[in-house]
Design a protein around this motif. Structure first.
Motif, short mmCIF file in Angstrom:
data_model
loop_
_atom_site.label_atom_id
_atom_site.label_comp_id
_atom_site.label_asym_id
_atom_site.label_seq_id
_atom_site.Cartn_x
_atom_site.Cartn_y
_atom_site.Cartn_z
N ILE A 1 5.53 17.99 59.11
CA ILE A 1 6.59 17.90 58.10
C ILE A 1 7.12 16.48 58.11
N GLY A 2 7.01 15.80 57.00
CA GLY A 2 7.51 14.44 56.88
C GLY A 2 8.78 14.41 56.05
N ILE A 3 9.79 13.73 56.53
CA ILE A 3 11.05 13.58 55.80
C ILE A 3 11.46 12.11 55.83
N GLU A 4 12.36 11.77 54.92
CA GLU A 4 12.90 10.42 54.91
C GLU A 4 14.02 10.30 55.94
N ALA B 1 6.57 10.60 45.21
CA ALA B 1 7.30 10.18 46.41
C ALA B 1 6.96 11.07 47.60
N SER B 2 6.79 12.37 47.38
CA SER B 2 6.46 13.28 48.48
C SER B 2 5.09 12.96 49.06
N VAL B 3 4.13 12.59 48.20
CA VAL B 3 2.81 12.21 48.70
C VAL B 3 2.90 10.94 49.54
N GLU B 4 3.72 10.00 49.11
CA GLU B 4 3.90 8.77 49.87
C GLU B 4 4.57 9.05 51.22
N ILE B 5 5.55 9.96 51.22
CA ILE B 5 6.23 10.31 52.47
C ILE B 5 5.25 10.96 53.44
N GLU B 6 4.39 11.85 52.93
CA GLU B 6 3.38 12.47 53.80
C GLU B 6 2.43 11.43 54.36
N ALA B 7 2.01 10.47 53.53
CA ALA B 7 1.10 9.43 54.01
C ALA B 7 1.76 8.59 55.10
N ARG B 8 3.03 8.27 54.95
CA ARG B 8 3.73 7.50 55.98
C ARG B 8 3.87 8.32 57.26
#
Length: 279
Positions: free
Chosen positions: A131-134, A234-241
């Motif tokens: 789970i990726g979050i900002e 943005a959610s795809v970018e957050i998952e990639a990070r």
């Protein structure tokens, strides 16, 4: 022929009149105003005290009896017309009733928000391995834009609405629940830097403010032409990070294995009888 009252009569929407009291009248009206304010404050303090100390709800009917006794003992209270004092106490009833209704609605909304947050975070922690979050700084994001008297802020109303929207989504509470639920269910929570996640193309990685003009819902990359919903991009970018941070070997989605237990009784009924062989 008798004409109805509402036929041919122009409705009076109300008029405002300005009174010019004499010096003596002005003194009397000013005194009544001070008495009305004092009565309101004392009556409110009395109700608050009884509720906090005894959980007793005091109403205007009972306070009007106290008002009658006070008018007989205090000259400055007796100068105020009795109807005015009773109306003040009734308005206090209305105010507290309205506050109680608002409190119930606020509590109900908070309970619904809490229930939704728990269901959302439980589903994420149980069904997703990563789970990726900002890594948001909510306190800084929701600061007021009022400024000071020497340097007043700009777009204060719009910023206040944005602050309410941010706090209504409870990002801090969601993160708190995810932190302990991911440990409980064996998943991994990764907080990534939030910078430019809404301006980064998930397809080519280019960061360009022109790809997300204004607050529109469309993301259109100015470099490669990739188009997507802004939140999904943005959610795809957050998952990639999150994967680059340390989640490369973790499946982003998973499902809890469910073992289907056969109905033993029904299965036995469907089995053919075993033939008996003579010995």
């Amino acid at each position: 022929m008798k004409r109805r009252h509402d036929e041919g009569v122009k409705a009076d929407a109300g008029r405002n009149y300005r009174a010019y009291p004499t010096e003596d009248q002005d003194r009397v009206l000013t005194g009544w105003g001070h008495t009305a304010r004092a009565l309101w404050n004392v009556a409110l303090e009395q109700r608050v005290y009884l509720w906090e100390q005894r959980r007793y709800t005091l109403r205007s009917v009972e306070q009007c009896k106290h008002l009658t006794a006070a008018r007989a003992e205090l000259d400055w209270m007796g100068d105020l017309p009795a109807q005015s004092g009773q109306q003040i106490l009734r308005q206090l009833d209305h105010l507290l009733t309205t506050i109680a209704q608002i409190a119930k609605l606020t509590t109900r909304r908070a309970n619904r928000r809490r229930d939704f947050t728990h269901k959302l975070t439980t589903d994420l922690a149980k069904n997703h391995g990563l789970i990726g979050i900002e890594d948001l700084r909510v306190k800084n994001m929701s600061k007021s834009a009022k400024g000071t008297a020497q340097a007043p802020g700009r777009n204060v109303r719009a910023k206040a609405g944005l602050n309410r929207s941010i706090l209504d989504n409870t990002p801090g509470e969601r993160r708190r629940q995810l932190e302990y639920k991911t440990r409980l269910y064996g998943s991994v929570l990764v907080a990534v830097p939030p910078f430019h996640t809404s301006q980064t193309c998930a397809a080519c990685g280019l960061v360009d403010p022109e790809s997300r003009k204004g607050c529109g819902r469309l993301f259109a990359c100015a470099h490669c032409g990739h188009e997507d919903d802004a939140d999904h991009n943005a959610s795809v970018e957050i998952e990639a990070r999150a994967r680059r941070t340390g989640g490369l070997d973790i499946n982003s989605t998973r499902s809890i294995p469910r073992v289907r237990v056969p109905a033993v009784g029904r299965r036995r009924m469907r089995e053919a009888p075993t033939p008996v062989h003579a010995s």
